[in-house]
Design a protein around this motif. Structure first.
Motif, PDB file in Angstrom:
ATOM      1  N   ALA A   1       0.847  -1.195   0.000  1.00 17.89           N
ATOM      2  CA  ALA A   1       0.000   0.000   0.000  1.00 17.89           C
ATOM      3  C   ALA A   1       0.880   1.242   0.000  1.00 17.89           C
ATOM      4  CB  ALA A   1      -0.908  -0.018   1.221  1.00 17.89           C
ATOM      5  N   ASN A   2       0.509   2.205  -0.853  1.00 17.83           N
ATOM      6  CA  ASN A   2       1.265   3.456  -0.996  1.00 17.83           C
ATOM      7  C   ASN A   2       2.685   3.233  -1.520  1.00 17.83           C
ATOM      8  OD1 ASN A   2      -0.929   4.960   0.115  1.00 17.83           O
ATOM      9  ND2 ASN A   2      -0.255   4.341   2.165  1.00 17.83           N
ATOM     10  N   GLY A   3       2.905   2.061  -2.121  1.00 12.23           N
ATOM     11  CA  GLY A   3       4.210   1.763  -2.678  1.00 12.23           C
ATOM     12  C   GLY A   3       4.226   1.962  -4.178  1.00 12.23           C
ATOM     13  N   PHE A   4       5.318   1.485  -4.793  1.00 10.83           N
ATOM     14  CA  PHE A   4       5.510   1.674  -6.229  1.00 10.83           C
ATOM     15  C   PHE A   4       5.901   0.347  -6.869  1.00 10.83           C
ATOM     16  CE2 PHE A   4       6.625   5.654  -4.118  1.00 10.83           C
ATOM     17  CZ  PHE A   4       5.803   6.554  -4.786  1.00 10.83           C
ATOM     18  N   LYS A   5       5.155  -0.052  -7.906  1.00 12.02           N
ATOM     19  CA  LYS A   5       5.483  -1.263  -8.647  1.00 12.02           C
ATOM     20  C   LYS A   5       6.440  -0.896  -9.779  1.00 12.02           C
ATOM     21  CE  LYS A   5       3.596  -5.083 -11.328  1.00 12.02           C
ATOM     22  NZ  LYS A   5       2.513  -5.485 -12.241  1.00 12.02           N
TER      23      LYS A   5
END
Length: 360
Positions: A31-35
Motif C-alpha cells: 500500500a502506498n508503494g511503487f510497482k
C-alpha cells in the motif's frame, strides 16, 4: 460399465517442461508503494485509446479479425512495406514464441546473450530446442562477436535484444551490421526492440532502418511499453513474407483480440501518439537523471536505453531487493546478478535514491 480403479500413476509430461520454472510476474506493491518490477508505463491510457477500447469491448461477443488486417495495413504504411510483411501477435513475446517454433526443432540451437529477457530460455525449451547462452560483456551489453562465433550447424535462431532487457545496454548500428555480415544468411535473426522508443543514443541500431536489407532478419516491436498497452497484449513483427507465414502457421488462432487491435490503432493516431511519445520523452529524461544520480552515489550503473535501470548487485541482490521492498518499492530481482528497476512516478525516484544511497 464400472469406472477404472484410481491409481497413483502420474500423467506423463515432458520432463524438460515439468522442470521448467514458469514465468512469474513481480509481486504486488505494498500500500502506498511503487510497482517498478514490470517496466510498465506509469500513466493511464490516453482518452482516445480508452474510448476505442471501450467501444471494442461492447462487441466482445464477436470473434476478432484473426489477422488484425487494419492494424497491419496501418503499420505497413508507416514502415513502407506490404501488409503481408507485418505480423501482429499477443505481445512481442508471443511472436518470439511463434518464430522459435517455426525455425527450431528438437535438437536445434537458439543463440542469445545472457543475461537477457528471462522468457527466452522457456521459449526455446518449449520448442524442444537447446539454448546457447553467450555471456554479456563486462559493460552488460551483447558480445556480438562471441554470439557469431557460437553459431554452429545446429543453430536455427539468433535473438538480439536491443536495448537489452534487463541490463539496458543497446546494440550499436555498426556492431549489428558487422554481426549480420558474419552470420550465415540461412539463420533466422530476431531483433527484439521492445524498448526502441526509449532509445536516445543515436549510434544505436534502429530495426526499421534495416527492413528489406537482410533476407533472414525479423524486427519485433510492442505496444506494451511506450504506448501503455501492456494489459491488452499486442505487438508486431516486420520481415520477409515467407518467414512471417511460417510464424503465422504456429500461432494459436484468434490470439489478438479486437480490444487490443482497437487500442493499438487509436494509439497510432497522430494526436494520441504525440501525447504518448511526449510521455516517453519524460521517462527517458527521468531515466537519465536517475542513472546520473545513482552513478554520483557510487553505483556502477550501465548504459540505460530502456525505461529502466540495472543495478549490478551480484551476491547482494536479495538483500538490496528486500530493503527496497521495505520502503515500498517492488523491483525485479535476479538473484546472483542484479536488480532491474523500472522508471516510474517522480515520487518513486526520490524514495529509490534515498534508500540506495544507504546501500551503495
Amino acid at each position: 460399465m464400472t469406472a477404472p480403479e484410481p491409481t497413483n500413476a502420474q500423467v506423463r509430461l515432458r520432463p524438460e517442461i515439468a522442470a521448467l520454472p514458469p514465468y512469474r510476474q513481480g509481486r504486488p506493491a505494498p500500500a502506498n508503494g511503487f510497482k517498478l518490477s514490470s517496466n510498465e508505463n506509469p500513466w493511464p491510457p490516453v482518452p482516445a485509446v480508452e474510448r476505442a477500447i471501450a467501444a471494442a469491448a461492447a462487441e466482445v461477443n464477436r470473434y476478432p479479425d484473426a489477422t488484425a488486417l487494419v492494424l497491419r495495413e496501418k503499420l505497413a504504411e508507416r514502415y513502407g512495406v506490404t501488409a503481408d510483411e507485418v505480423l501482429v501477435g499477443a505481445g512481442s513475446v508471443s511472436l518470439l514464441a511463434q518464430f522459435v517454433l517455426a525455425a527450431a526443432a528438437p535438437g536445434d540451437e537458439v543463440v542469445y546473450s545472457w543475461r537477457s529477457f528471462e522468457a527466452y530460455p522457456g521459449l526455446v525449451t518449449v520448442a524442444g530446442a537447446r539454448s546457447v547462452q553467450v555471456p554479456n560483456r563486462a559493460d552488460h551489453g551483447h558480445d556480438l562477436e562471441a554470439m557469431a562465433a557460437a553459431v554452429t550447424d545446429r543453430t536455427r535462431v539468433i535473438i538480439v535484444c536491443s536495448p537489452n532487457n534487463p541490463t539496458g545496454v543497446a546494440v550499436t548500428r555498426d556492431e549489428f551490421e558487422r554481426f549480420m555480415a558474419s552470420v550465415p544468411a540461412d539463420r533466422l535473426v530476431l531483433l527484439d526492440e521492445a524498448y526502441a522508443e526509449f532509445v536516445r543514443d543515436e549510434a544505436s541500431v534502429v530495426g526499421s532502418d534495416l527492413i528489406g536489407r537482410y533476407p533472414n532478419l525479423v524486427v519485433l516491436r510492442t505496444f506494451s511499453k511506450a504506448y501503455g498497452l501492456a494489459g491488452v497484449r499486442v505487438g508486431y513483427a516486420i520481415g520477409p513474407v515467407e518467414i512471417l507465414d511460417a510464424a503465422r502457421a504456429t500461432a494459436i488462432p484468434l490470439g489478438v483480440t479486437a480490444v487490443a487491435t482497437a487500442g493499438a490503432l487509436a494509439a497510432l493516431e497522430s494526436d494520441a501518439e504525440a501525447e504518448l511519445l511526449g510521455r516517453v520523452d519524460q521517462l527517458a529524461h527521468r531515466r537519465d537523471d536517475l542513472r546520473d544520480a545513482l552513478i554520483a552515489q557510487g553505483w556502477a550503473i550501465p548504459e540505460a536505453q530502456g525505461n529502466f535501470v540495472w543495478l549490478p548487485t551480484g551476491e547482494r541482490t536479495t538483500e538490496v531487493a528486500e530493503r527496497l521492498f521495505d520502503v515500498g518499492i517492488v523491483a525485479r530481482a535476479f538473484p546472483g546478478d542484479g536488480i532491474r528497476v523500472s522508471v516510474g512516478e517522480p515520487e518513486s525516484v526520490d524514495v529509490l535514491l534515498t534508500v540506495l544511497k544507504e546501500l551503495v
